[in-house]
Design an enzyme around this catalytic site. Structure first.
Site, PDB file in Angstrom:
ATOM      1  N   ASP A  78       0.785  -1.234   0.000  1.00  0.00           N
ATOM      2  CA  ASP A  78       0.000   0.000   0.000  1.00  0.00           C
ATOM      3  C   ASP A  78       0.814   1.281   0.000  1.00  0.00           C
ATOM      4  O   ASP A  78       0.256   2.367   0.138  1.00  0.00           O
ATOM      5  CB  ASP A  78      -0.954   0.012   1.186  1.00  0.00           C
ATOM      6  CG  ASP A  78      -0.240  -0.013   2.526  1.00  0.00           C
ATOM      7  OD1 ASP A  78       0.945  -0.382   2.565  1.00  0.00           O
ATOM      8  OD2 ASP A  78      -0.876   0.322   3.538  1.00  0.00           O
ATOM      9  N   GLU A  79       2.133   1.206  -0.169  1.00  0.00           N
ATOM     10  CA  GLU A  79       2.913   2.444  -0.216  1.00  0.00           C
ATOM     11  C   GLU A  79       4.181   2.255  -1.027  1.00  0.00           C
ATOM     12  O   GLU A  79       4.730   1.152  -1.120  1.00  0.00           O
ATOM     13  CB  GLU A  79       3.235   2.971   1.183  1.00  0.00           C
ATOM     14  CG  GLU A  79       4.084   2.052   2.026  1.00  0.00           C
ATOM     15  CD  GLU A  79       4.469   2.684   3.355  1.00  0.00           C
ATOM     16  OE1 GLU A  79       4.802   3.885   3.386  1.00  0.00           O
ATOM     17  OE2 GLU A  79       4.444   1.951   4.371  1.00  0.00           O
TER      18      GLU A  79
END
Length: 374
Positions: A120-121
């Site tokens: 997610d990043e």
């Protein structure tokens, strides 16, 4: 402090004014948001991804759940106590990986210098950019809008000249926002920032800094290099530089992880095995989630124990094949933990590390047009 002084600080620390343009993109409550996207009945409600049982651990929490104090790595029983209406949903890592791949494709439309930190990043070096967009701030807006269009999910972004500040900036206007920290602002921004908000400064280090009179970046910058290295070892040089807004690390498209670990130092020593098992469950869930995020499998697990007299021991086990599940891994860690009890002295730190890592599908990336203004 003005830009000239910031530049002098950079020069005095032996660095040059960084010229990179880096975006840190961070999906908002990613796992929980995917579940809310796919199940309309969950929207607007407090949701936790993880196990609901007595030994379960929260892997992710929706923003509605976070309002009650529910956080990732929190024991599920604690989360339920904080939010009785909390809805638990089993993790679907295959779905999260598929969505993450969609997001990675969007990044690749603009740059090949992509450094994923998890599903997610990621950091993006957009000093050069395929679309010829003249502003890193505008480019971040374009990327976030495209993510929303393709996945239906919100992303936040931080834009700066270095990774340290880009990561901090991505958290400033969450959820669904972005912030920019320009080179002329870097030193002033760090000076005003509490050290406990520095990425990489955990509770134990923040407490140690507080005992040394270091509460903010300005306090940190006031300490000479020899003081910092004396108290923090090799990390002292890192703290010296980031307190001046200097981070010269490159965005690395290829990162091979040798291990994934997590540890906690406790405010009160642990003496009973039930409490130790609870802490191990939370640590194990954290590292297992990281390996799943990165499509990694592990054959070795290491248990780290530090006692209140600072004696440290480790125990490890290596399998012939990778661990098949989180439960299998935790069972082995607990088997190494149990002979240590009853303990003759309090335990101040526990850690779990997974190593001997392998990946099913290696990734590859390259490079790419010109970006000129923020």
């Amino acid at each position: 402090m003005d830009g000239a002084n910031s530049f002098r600080d950079l020069q005095q620390a032996g660095g040059a004014m960084p010229q990179r343009k880096i975006i840190h993109v961070d999906m908002d409550a990613f796992y929980a948001s995917v579940e809310q996207r796919d199940d309309p009945d969950l929207r607007g409600k407090p949701v936790a991804v993880g196990g609901a049982g007595p030994r379960g651990v929260v892997a992710a929490a929706s923003y509605e759940a976070r309002q009650f104090g529910v956080r990732s790595a929190m024991p599920s029983v604690t989360a339920r106590r904080k939010c009785p209406e909390l809805i638990f949903v089993r993790a679907r890592f295959d779905v999260y990986r598929a969505v993450s791949a969609q997001i990675r494709e969007i990044f690749a439309e603009h740059t090949d210098l992509i450094e994923p930190l998890s599903l997610d990043e990621a950091y993006l070096d957009v000093t050069e950019n395929k679309q010829g967009i003249g502003s890193a701030t505008e480019l971040a807006q374009v990327i976030r809008a495209r993510i929303k269009e393709v996945t239906g999910l919100n992303a936040s972004a931080g834009i700066s000249y270095c990774k340290f500040l880009a990561k901090i900036a991505s958290d400033l206007n969450k959820p669904n926002g972005q912030a920019v920290i320009r080179p002329s602002q870097g030193a002033d921004f760090v000076a005003a920032l509490p050290v406990k908000k520095f990425h990489g400064v955990g509770p134990a280090t923040a407490s140690k800094m507080a005992r040394l009179g270091i509460e903010t970046g300005a306090d940190l910058r006031a300490k000479p290099l020899d003081f910092l290295t004396r108290h923090f070892g090799k990390s002292g040089n890192w703290y010296y530089r980031i307190s001046r807004g200097i981070d010269e690390r490159e965005v690395k498209a290829h990162r091979e992880r040798k291990s994934v670990g997590s540890e906690d130092t406790f405010m009160e020593d642990i003496h009973d095995i039930a409490r130790a098992r609870d802490e191990i469950a939370a640590l194990g869930a954290r590292v297992w989630g990281h390996t799943c995020d990165k499509d990694l499998k592990a054959r070795t697990v290491v248990l780290k124990v530090k006692y209140n007299d600072f004696q440290q021991i480790t125990r490890s086990r290596t399998l012939q094949v990778p661990f098949a599940s989180q439960d299998d891994m935790l069972s082995l860690v607990n088997a190494m933990l149990e002979p240590l009890f009853p303990t003759p002295k309090g335990i101040r730190l526990l850690g779990v590390t997974l190593s001997t890592l392998s990946r099913d599908a290696p990734e590859s990336d390259d490079e790419g047009g010109q970006l000129s203004f923020w």
